[in-house]
Design a protein around this motif. Structure first.
Motif, short mmCIF file in Angstrom:
data_model
loop_
_atom_site.label_atom_id
_atom_site.label_comp_id
_atom_site.label_asym_id
_atom_site.label_seq_id
_atom_site.Cartn_x
_atom_site.Cartn_y
_atom_site.Cartn_z
N GLU A 1 -0.94 -2.72 3.94
CA GLU A 1 -0.33 -2.83 2.62
C GLU A 1 -1.13 -1.98 1.64
O GLU A 1 -2.37 -1.99 1.67
CB GLU A 1 -0.37 -4.30 2.18
CG GLU A 1 0.02 -4.56 0.75
CD GLU A 1 -0.19 -6.01 0.36
OE1 GLU A 1 0.75 -6.61 -0.16
OE2 GLU A 1 -1.32 -6.55 0.56
N LEU A 2 -0.43 -1.25 0.78
CA LEU A 2 -1.07 -0.52 -0.31
C LEU A 2 -0.75 -1.27 -1.61
O LEU A 2 0.39 -1.28 -2.05
CB LEU A 2 -0.57 0.91 -0.38
CG LEU A 2 -0.70 1.75 0.89
CD1 LEU A 2 -0.24 3.19 0.63
CD2 LEU A 2 -2.13 1.74 1.43
N GLY A 3 -1.76 -1.89 -2.19
CA GLY A 3 -1.57 -2.67 -3.41
C GLY A 3 -1.62 -4.15 -3.12
O GLY A 3 -0.59 -4.80 -2.92
N THR A 4 -2.82 -4.74 -3.12
CA THR A 4 -2.99 -6.15 -2.78
C THR A 4 -2.53 -7.06 -3.90
O THR A 4 -1.88 -8.08 -3.66
CB THR A 4 -4.49 -6.43 -2.50
OG1 THR A 4 -4.96 -5.52 -1.52
CG2 THR A 4 -4.68 -7.85 -2.03
N LEU B 1 -4.21 -5.16 7.09
CA LEU B 1 -5.16 -4.48 6.22
C LEU B 1 -4.49 -4.26 4.87
O LEU B 1 -3.36 -3.75 4.82
CB LEU B 1 -5.58 -3.14 6.82
CG LEU B 1 -6.27 -3.19 8.17
CD1 LEU B 1 -6.39 -1.79 8.76
CD2 LEU B 1 -7.64 -3.83 8.05
N SER B 2 -5.15 -4.62 3.80
CA SER B 2 -4.59 -4.48 2.47
C SER B 2 -5.54 -3.66 1.61
O SER B 2 -6.71 -4.02 1.46
CB SER B 2 -4.36 -5.86 1.84
OG SER B 2 -3.66 -5.76 0.62
N VAL B 3 -5.04 -2.56 1.07
CA VAL B 3 -5.87 -1.63 0.29
C VAL B 3 -5.63 -1.88 -1.19
O VAL B 3 -4.48 -1.85 -1.66
CB VAL B 3 -5.54 -0.17 0.65
CG1 VAL B 3 -6.39 0.79 -0.17
CG2 VAL B 3 -5.74 0.07 2.14
N GLU B 4 -6.69 -2.13 -1.93
CA GLU B 4 -6.59 -2.50 -3.34
C GLU B 4 -7.64 -1.76 -4.17
O GLU B 4 -8.82 -1.73 -3.82
CB GLU B 4 -6.79 -4.01 -3.49
CG GLU B 4 -6.95 -4.53 -4.91
CD GLU B 4 -5.79 -4.18 -5.83
OE1 GLU B 4 -6.06 -3.81 -6.99
OE2 GLU B 4 -4.63 -4.28 -5.40
N LEU B 5 -7.18 -1.18 -5.28
CA LEU B 5 -8.07 -0.44 -6.17
C LEU B 5 -9.09 -1.34 -6.87
O LEU B 5 -10.24 -0.96 -7.05
CB LEU B 5 -7.23 0.31 -7.21
CG LEU B 5 -7.99 1.02 -8.33
CD1 LEU B 5 -8.81 2.16 -7.76
CD2 LEU B 5 -7.01 1.52 -9.39
N ALA B 6 -8.67 -2.54 -7.28
CA ALA B 6 -9.48 -3.38 -8.17
C ALA B 6 -10.24 -4.46 -7.39
O ALA B 6 -9.64 -5.30 -6.71
CB ALA B 6 -8.59 -4.04 -9.22
N ILE C 1 4.32 -0.55 0.88
CA ILE C 1 3.82 0.20 -0.27
C ILE C 1 4.24 -0.50 -1.56
O ILE C 1 5.43 -0.65 -1.84
CB ILE C 1 4.36 1.65 -0.27
CG1 ILE C 1 4.08 2.33 1.08
CG2 ILE C 1 3.74 2.44 -1.40
CD1 ILE C 1 4.65 3.73 1.18
N ASP C 2 3.25 -0.92 -2.35
CA ASP C 2 3.54 -1.65 -3.59
C ASP C 2 2.38 -1.50 -4.56
O ASP C 2 1.82 -2.48 -5.04
CB ASP C 2 3.80 -3.13 -3.27
CG ASP C 2 4.39 -3.88 -4.46
OD1 ASP C 2 4.89 -3.23 -5.39
OD2 ASP C 2 4.34 -5.13 -4.45
N HIS C 3 2.02 -0.23 -4.85
CA HIS C 3 0.89 0.01 -5.74
C HIS C 3 1.33 0.98 -6.83
O HIS C 3 2.39 0.79 -7.43
CB HIS C 3 -0.34 0.48 -4.95
CG HIS C 3 -0.17 1.79 -4.24
ND1 HIS C 3 1.02 2.22 -3.66
CD2 HIS C 3 -1.06 2.81 -4.00
CE1 HIS C 3 0.86 3.39 -3.12
NE2 HIS C 3 -0.39 3.79 -3.32
#
Length: 251
Positions: free
Chosen positions: A94-97, A116-121, A174-176
């Motif tokens: 996932e892009l955007g946790t 796997l979840s990718v998060e900027l913050a 994709i949800d970021h």
């Protein structure tokens, strides 16, 4: 009467506050009024520990009755669920946790998957981990703090620390950052992590919108991708239309 029907959501203060805080959200990943941490507090106080269904229900309840959340939500979430079941992933990303809602839905629909979840913050990662722990799935979901568009660092972390390799990724959600949808997808494709039959689900392609991503999938229809556009609504209301794109990679 359901929470959905009690009040037109666009009239609620929490949604107006979301609009006011969107600049802060684009910079920090949070609206700026503490609603994300409050959502974790709400789950821990009201959801049955170890019950993923109840945790998701309480997050939806919070978003309808307390403060609007910018996760995929219940209506569009059912589209994600169906795509996950079709993909039957062993590995999903996932892009955007955000608060961890999407990853929870993936974990529920694919009990054997590693997510796997990718998060900027970092702050969102902490909220999500609290919620995953309460739901009892923190052993199956990993949050990687970073961004695909950082020059390859996060992609290298996913490769080296989380064993993403050629053809290993069965599902991508994709949800970021809507402006990054296409570039980040291309970066993942270039790494060779998808295989023929991998499914990519993209939220909010209609609103706020990712026109370049949509145009690319339309141009690639029947070539590298086979896409279905699901007409739906923005999360937690029925007034604003949205699109969820479900695309199968043909390789």
């Amino acid at each position: 009467m359901s929470l959905r029907r009690k009040l037109p959501l666009l009239l609620r203060w929490s949604v107006l506050r979301t609009g006011i805080g969107i600049r802060n959200f684009n910079r920090t990943g949070q609206i700026g009024d503490g609603r994300e941490a409050a959502a974790a507090d709400y789950v821990e106080a009201h959801a049955r520990r170890g019950d993923i269904d109840d945790v998701l229900a309480r997050l939806d309840e919070y978003a309808y009755a307390k403060s609007f959340l910018v996760n995929i939500g219940d209506e569009k979430g059912r589209l994600l669920d169906a795509a996950v079941r079709r993909a039957a992933p062993r590995v999903a990303m996932e892009l955007g946790t955000y608060c961890g809602y999407g990853a929870l839905r993936i974990a529920r629909a694919a009990p054997a998957a590693r997510v796997l979840s990718v998060e900027l913050a970092q702050s969102n990662a902490e909220v999500a981990r609290r919620i995953w722990t309460h739901a009892g799935v923190d052993d199956r979901i990993t949050c990687v703090v970073g961004t695909i568009g950082d020059g390859g660092h996060t992609l290298d972390v996913l490769r080296d620390d989380h064993q993403l390799a050629s053809g290993t990724l069965d599902l991508l959600f994709i949800d970021h950052d809507k402006n990054a949808y296409l570039a980040d997808l291309r970066s993942i494709v270039e790494r060779g992590w998808l295989h023929a039959g991998s499914i990519v689900v993209a939220d909010n392609v209609g609103f706020p919108g990712s026109p370049r991503y949509r145009a690319y999938m339309r141009e690639q229809q029947g070539k590298d991708w086979q896409t279905v556009e699901h007409r739906t609504h923005m999360e937690y209301q029925t007034l604003v239309p949205d699109l969820v794109l479900e695309s199968e990679y043909r390789g």
